[in-house]
Design a protein around this motif. Structure first.
Motif, PDB file in Angstrom:
ATOM      1  N   THR A  10      23.643  46.047  30.006  1.00 54.45           N
ATOM      2  CA  THR A  10      22.270  46.132  30.483  1.00 54.45           C
ATOM      3  C   THR A  10      22.085  45.433  31.818  1.00 54.45           C
ATOM      4  O   THR A  10      21.321  45.898  32.673  1.00 54.45           O
ATOM      5  CB  THR A  10      21.310  45.520  29.447  1.00 54.45           C
ATOM      6  N   THR A  11      22.780  44.330  32.037  1.00 52.95           N
ATOM      7  CA  THR A  11      22.618  43.574  33.290  1.00 52.95           C
ATOM      8  C   THR A  11      23.891  43.496  34.103  1.00 52.95           C
ATOM      9  O   THR A  11      23.893  42.864  35.161  1.00 52.95           O
ATOM     10  CB  THR A  11      22.132  42.146  32.986  1.00 52.95           C
ATOM     11  N   GLY A  12      24.951  44.119  33.646  1.00 53.96           N
ATOM     12  CA  GLY A  12      26.203  44.075  34.398  1.00 53.96           C
ATOM     13  C   GLY A  12      27.253  44.959  33.756  1.00 53.96           C
ATOM     14  O   GLY A  12      27.097  45.434  32.623  1.00 53.96           O
ATOM     15  N   CYS A  13      28.318  45.197  34.503  1.00 48.11           N
ATOM     16  CA  CYS A  13      29.412  46.017  34.009  1.00 48.11           C
ATOM     17  C   CYS A  13      30.720  45.258  34.167  1.00 48.11           C
ATOM     18  O   CYS A  13      30.842  44.340  35.000  1.00 48.11           O
ATOM     19  CB  CYS A  13      29.486  47.351  34.756  1.00 48.11           C
ATOM     20  N   LYS A  14      31.693  45.638  33.379  1.00 51.11           N
ATOM     21  CA  LYS A  14      33.016  45.019  33.465  1.00 51.11           C
ATOM     22  C   LYS A  14      34.061  46.102  33.255  1.00 51.11           C
ATOM     23  O   LYS A  14      33.922  46.947  32.355  1.00 51.11           O
ATOM     24  CB  LYS A  14      33.173  43.926  32.416  1.00 51.11           C
ATOM     25  N   ALA A  15      35.100  46.070  34.080  1.00 47.13           N
ATOM     26  CA  ALA A  15      36.235  46.976  33.943  1.00 47.13           C
ATOM     27  C   ALA A  15      37.488  46.143  33.717  1.00 47.13           C
ATOM     28  O   ALA A  15      37.703  45.138  34.412  1.00 47.13           O
ATOM     29  CB  ALA A  15      36.393  47.846  35.187  1.00 47.13           C
ATOM     30  N   ALA A  17      41.804  46.542  32.922  1.00 44.69           N
ATOM     31  CA  ALA A  17      43.026  47.320  32.729  1.00 44.69           C
ATOM     32  C   ALA A  17      43.891  46.586  31.712  1.00 44.69           C
ATOM     33  O   ALA A  17      44.208  45.408  31.886  1.00 44.69           O
ATOM     34  CB  ALA A  17      43.769  47.483  34.049  1.00 44.69           C
ATOM     35  N   PHE A  18      44.249  47.293  30.637  1.00 46.55           N
ATOM     36  CA  PHE A  18      45.056  46.709  29.557  1.00 46.55           C
ATOM     37  C   PHE A  18      46.440  47.342  29.521  1.00 46.55           C
ATOM     38  O   PHE A  18      46.583  48.548  29.741  1.00 46.55           O
ATOM     39  CB  PHE A  18      44.398  46.954  28.192  1.00 46.55           C
ATOM     40  N   ARG A  19      47.428  46.536  29.204  1.00 46.37           N
ATOM     41  CA  ARG A  19      48.745  47.057  28.887  1.00 46.37           C
ATOM     42  C   ARG A  19      48.704  47.624  27.474  1.00 46.37           C
ATOM     43  O   ARG A  19      47.779  47.360  26.703  1.00 46.37           O
ATOM     44  CB  ARG A  19      49.778  45.937  29.002  1.00 46.37           C
ATOM     45  N   GLU A  20      49.727  48.365  27.087  1.00 44.93           N
ATOM     46  CA  GLU A  20      49.741  48.993  25.759  1.00 44.93           C
ATOM     47  C   GLU A  20      49.638  47.983  24.632  1.00 44.93           C
ATOM     48  O   GLU A  20      49.136  48.291  23.549  1.00 44.93           O
ATOM     49  CB  GLU A  20      51.025  49.807  25.571  1.00 44.93           C
ATOM     50  N   ASP A  21      50.118  46.746  24.858  1.00 46.65           N
ATOM     51  CA  ASP A  21      50.070  45.732  23.813  1.00 46.65           C
ATOM     52  C   ASP A  21      48.787  44.917  23.829  1.00 46.65           C
ATOM     53  O   ASP A  21      48.652  43.942  23.087  1.00 46.65           O
ATOM     54  CB  ASP A  21      51.275  44.798  23.914  1.00 46.65           C
ATOM     55  N   GLY A  22      47.828  45.298  24.679  1.00 46.93           N
ATOM     56  CA  GLY A  22      46.541  44.617  24.748  1.00 46.93           C
ATOM     57  C   GLY A  22      46.459  43.520  25.781  1.00 46.93           C
ATOM     58  O   GLY A  22      45.379  42.929  25.959  1.00 46.93           O
ATOM     59  N   ALA A  23      47.542  43.229  26.473  1.00 50.40           N
ATOM     60  CA  ALA A  23      47.501  42.209  27.522  1.00 50.40           C
ATOM     61  C   ALA A  23      46.638  42.693  28.684  1.00 50.40           C
ATOM     62  O   ALA A  23      46.662  43.876  29.046  1.00 50.40           O
ATOM     63  CB  ALA A  23      48.908  41.903  28.022  1.00 50.40           C
ATOM     64  N   ILE A  24      45.867  41.779  29.245  1.00 48.99           N
ATOM     65  CA  ILE A  24      44.987  42.121  30.369  1.00 48.99           C
ATOM     66  C   ILE A  24      45.779  42.077  31.667  1.00 48.99           C
ATOM     67  O   ILE A  24      46.398  41.054  32.007  1.00 48.99           O
ATOM     68  CB  ILE A  24      43.781  41.164  30.427  1.00 48.99           C
ATOM     69  N   LEU A  25      45.774  43.178  32.400  1.00 48.84           N
ATOM     70  CA  LEU A  25      46.481  43.279  33.675  1.00 48.84           C
ATOM     71  C   LEU A  25      45.557  43.075  34.868  1.00 48.84           C
ATOM     72  O   LEU A  25      45.997  42.648  35.935  1.00 48.84           O
ATOM     73  CB  LEU A  25      47.158  44.648  33.781  1.00 48.84           C
ATOM     74  N   GLY A  26      44.310  43.407  34.719  1.00 44.69           N
ATOM     75  CA  GLY A  26      43.347  43.263  35.810  1.00 44.69           C
ATOM     76  C   GLY A  26      41.940  43.420  35.281  1.00 44.69           C
ATOM     77  O   GLY A  26      41.709  44.168  34.332  1.00 44.69           O
ATOM     78  N   ALA A  27      41.009  42.681  35.869  1.00 42.49           N
ATOM     79  CA  ALA A  27      39.619  42.743  35.413  1.00 42.49           C
ATOM     80  C   ALA A  27      38.685  42.533  36.591  1.00 42.49           C
ATOM     81  O   ALA A  27      39.034  41.844  37.563  1.00 42.49           O
ATOM     82  CB  ALA A  27      39.349  41.688  34.340  1.00 42.49           C
ATOM     83  N   ALA A  28      37.530  43.138  36.518  1.00 44.46           N
ATOM     84  CA  ALA A  28      36.509  42.973  37.560  1.00 44.46           C
ATOM     85  C   ALA A  28      35.149  43.211  36.936  1.00 44.46           C
ATOM     86  O   ALA A  28      35.022  43.954  35.961  1.00 44.46           O
ATOM     87  CB  ALA A  28      36.741  43.945  38.717  1.00 44.46           C
ATOM     88  N   SER A  29      34.140  42.581  37.493  1.00 47.97           N
ATOM     89  CA  SER A  29      32.786  42.758  36.963  1.00 47.97           C
ATOM     90  C   SER A  29      31.787  42.788  38.108  1.00 47.97           C
ATOM     91  O   SER A  29      32.069  42.319  39.217  1.00 47.97           O
ATOM     92  CB  SER A  29      32.437  41.642  35.981  1.00 47.97           C
ATOM     93  N   ARG A  30      30.645  43.355  37.835  1.00 44.98           N
ATOM     94  CA  ARG A  30      29.535  43.396  38.781  1.00 44.98           C
ATOM     95  C   ARG A  30      28.240  43.186  38.005  1.00 44.98           C
ATOM     96  O   ARG A  30      28.135  43.541  36.837  1.00 44.98           O
ATOM     97  CB  ARG A  30      29.459  44.760  39.508  1.00 44.98           C
ATOM     98  N   LEU A  52      28.339  50.327  41.468  1.00 50.61           N
ATOM     99  CA  LEU A  52      28.927  49.032  41.110  1.00 50.61           C
ATOM    100  C   LEU A  52      29.990  49.197  40.029  1.00 50.61           C
ATOM    101  O   LEU A  52      31.019  48.507  40.056  1.00 50.61           O
ATOM    102  CB  LEU A  52      27.816  48.087  40.638  1.00 50.61           C
ATOM    103  N   ALA A  53      29.766  50.106  39.105  1.00 52.99           N
ATOM    104  CA  ALA A  53      30.762  50.343  38.060  1.00 52.99           C
ATOM    105  C   ALA A  53      32.037  50.918  38.658  1.00 52.99           C
ATOM    106  O   ALA A  53      33.154  50.517  38.270  1.00 52.99           O
ATOM    107  CB  ALA A  53      30.193  51.286  37.001  1.00 52.99           C
ATOM    108  N   TRP A  54      31.896  51.834  39.590  1.00 47.66           N
ATOM    109  CA  TRP A  54      33.091  52.412  40.220  1.00 47.66           C
ATOM    110  C   TRP A  54      33.831  51.353  41.037  1.00 47.66           C
ATOM    111  O   TRP A  54      35.068  51.297  41.007  1.00 47.66           O
ATOM    112  CB  TRP A  54      32.712  53.604  41.086  1.00 47.66           C
ATOM    113  N   ALA A  55      33.096  50.490  41.711  1.00 50.56           N
ATOM    114  CA  ALA A  55      33.748  49.421  42.471  1.00 50.56           C
ATOM    115  C   ALA A  55      34.528  48.495  41.537  1.00 50.56           C
ATOM    116  O   ALA A  55      35.657  48.083  41.847  1.00 50.56           O
ATOM    117  CB  ALA A  55      32.708  48.625  43.251  1.00 50.56           C
ATOM    118  N   ALA A  56      33.953  48.165  40.393  1.00 50.57           N
ATOM    119  CA  ALA A  56      34.648  47.310  39.425  1.00 50.57           C
ATOM    120  C   ALA A  56      35.888  48.007  38.873  1.00 50.57           C
ATOM    121  O   ALA A  56      36.952  47.386  38.718  1.00 50.57           O
ATOM    122  CB  ALA A  56      33.705  46.930  38.284  1.00 50.57           C
ATOM    123  N   LEU A  57      35.766  49.306  38.614  1.00 47.85           N
ATOM    124  CA  LEU A  57      36.898  50.060  38.089  1.00 47.85           C
ATOM    125  C   LEU A  57      38.039  50.105  39.100  1.00 47.85           C
ATOM    126  O   LEU A  57      39.215  49.921  38.748  1.00 47.85           O
ATOM    127  CB  LEU A  57      36.441  51.473  37.729  1.00 47.85           C
TER     128      LEU A  57
END
Length: 502
Positions: A10-15, A17-30, A52-57
């Motif tokens: 509602t007030t922000g977005c987060k993107a 990228a996860f590896r197959e085992d669930g490890a976080i490879l990259g993250a961004a929010s707006r 903003l969502a596309w920029a985070a992605l």
């Protein structure tokens, strides 16, 4: 390779990228804002949200450049809607779920169609959150715009149109609109006919099951720097995706998400449509996990109450926390007394959520004395929020909804004190997943299962969801809090009339 989960809140977005085992490879929010042109109105610029969502992605994908994405899916806030033109461009700002302008439309629905009839067909109680009364409001108050609309889209179908070229809506999010026949699983022709709404102006439903709905448009894939095709899967409601992302995909498994609001989601084998659930505002809708349903409770204040206390009465702790690099909430609660406080706190700073549904209720501390400390008041807030949680879990269980375990996610899951209080007051064991960004992970698992990275969602959860710890109820503490809970149950009935007059 990686999997992308994009959460549109509602007030922000987060993107992420996860590896197959669930490890976080990259993250961004707006972050983005909410427009309030009139009291009770809550709108949003969907074009700004898309940018903003596309920029985070893009940022999250760039951080995982060594593991390029193969698929993505969306986790989206529910119920928000806007009319769009033939190019899927919004004709006005989104009407958000939290918008409360539709009181008159809900009264008409209750009188004309019936509260219980609507609940039994759709699983959605009559409430201002729903999409259906928002469309009725648009037709009544903005008829020219209503007539121009090619379609009426929620965030999921709107953003999927941008990503793939076609607006598609998941059964999960469609079932939160109050226009969806819950058991058969399609747009409800009778409801739409009785409300004189054209079903052709709603987005097509995604296929049932977990599968792609299209490919990322070539020009967008190029912006991500990816040559291979990227599949896009239907996602779902953010809370349903979070339930998947913490492993709540078997009947009786439940999630408690504590952020600005506090939400409980309980997985169901079949829809539970007991009248007392509808009367208490409990919504029943389709899970993102095929074949399952969800019961959802909502306390819209949630962690916002503790944040209010921190910002207004805990400024020293906030400044000290910033100086020392620690959590201000930990400092606020560090000197809290053991066991129940001598206070009762009604955490209705923006009215009560389920099951009371008293929008005119307000917050109150009862039992203050010269011996009361700020730490005791802070703990009383947490106790009050746990009592609200207990009221909801009690109602669910009384209506036959089994709750085996609560999976705790969100900011509240980082507090050992809060977790233990939830377990003791509700008498339920809690599990804390390692990845608390459960909505993004749930979306990524849908993306992976839709493209064969996992054979199904059970395998996806087994491969990625790990738990930090279990929190078991302590019987002695639970007995003491049972006495306090009985007192708490008297608080709102005794104060309601006074609060309404205030």
């Amino acid at each position: 390779m990686s999997l992308l989960g994009l959460d549109i809140g509602t007030t922000g977005c987060k993107a992420i990228a996860f590896r197959e085992d669930g490890a976080i490879l990259g993250a961004a929010s707006r972050e983005y804002g909410i427009l309030t042109p009139r009291p009770g109105w809550a709108e949003q610029d969907a074009e700004a949200v898309w940018r903003l969502a596309w920029a985070a992605l893009c940022e999250a994908a760039a951080a995982a450049h060594r593991d390029p994405p193969v698929a993505l899916a969306l986790s989206c806030q529910g119920e928000a809607v806007a009319p769009v033109d033939a190019n899927n461009r919004p004709l006005r700002p989104m009407l958000l779920g939290m918008d409360t302008r539709t009181v008159a439309q809900n009264a008409w629905l209750a009188e004309t169609l019936g509260r219980q009839w609507l609940f039994e067909r759709t699983g959605m109680p009559v409430h201002t959150i729903n999409t259906l009364p928002k469309l009725l409001w648009l037709r009544q108050h903005e008829p020219a715009l209503f007539g121009q609309a090619r379609r009426f889209l929620l965030y999921e179908d709107l953003l999927l149109a941008r990503l793939t070229g076609e607006p598609i809506i998941s059964h999960c999010l469609a079932s939160r609109t109050q226009m969806y026949a819950l058991r058969p699983g399609h747009w409800d022709a009778e409801i739409l006919a009785r409300c004189d709404l054209d079903p052709a102006k709603l987005a097509p439903l995604a296929p049932l099951g977990v599968q792609p709905v299209g490919r990322l448009r070539a020009e967008l894939a190029a912006e991500l720097g990816v040559d291979a095709p990227i599949w896009v899967a239907a996602g779902g409601h953010d809370q349903a995706c979070a339930a998947l992302g913490c492993g709540a995909i078997t009947p009786g498994a439940a999630m408690v998400s504590t952020g600005a609001a506090e939400v409980v989601e309980v997985a169901l084998a079949e829809p539970s449509l007991a009248p007392e659930l509808g009367a208490g505002g409990i919504s029943i809708y389709r899970h993102v996990a095929p074949g399952l349903f969800l019961a959802m409770t909502l306390n819209q204040s949630g962690g916002l109450v503790l944040r209010w206390f921190r910002d207004q009465l805990g400024r020293w702790e906030l400044a000290e926390a910033q100086r020392r690099g620690v959590d201000a909430y930990d400092l606020l609660l560090a000197a809290a007394p053991a066991g129940p406080t001598s206070l009762l706190m009604l955490p209705h700073l923006s009215g009560s959520g389920t099951p009371l549904l008293d929008t005119a209720s307000r917050g109150a501390f009862v039992g203050l004395s010269f011996a009361t400390t700020a730490a005791e008041m802070a703990k009383a807030i947490v106790e009050g929020l746990c009592f609200e949680l207990r009221a909801n879990t009690d109602l669910l269980q009384a209506a036959g909804v089994e709750i085996a375990t609560l999976h705790a996610v969100g900011g509240g899951a980082r507090s050992p004190l809060w977790l233990q209080l939830k377990a003791d007051i509700c008498g339920l064991p809690l599990r804390v997943p390692r990845v608390t960004e459960a909505a993004c992970l749930g979306a990524a698992l849908l993306a992976g299962a839709s493209t064969g990275v996992y054979s199904n969602l059970s395998e996806a959860v087994a491969a990625t969801v790990r738990y930090e710890r279990d929190v078991m109820p302590e019987p002695q503490s639970g007995a003491r809090y049972q006495e306090r809970y009985q007192l708490y149950r008297e608080l709102h009935p005794r104060l309601a009339n006074l609060l309404h007059r205030l």
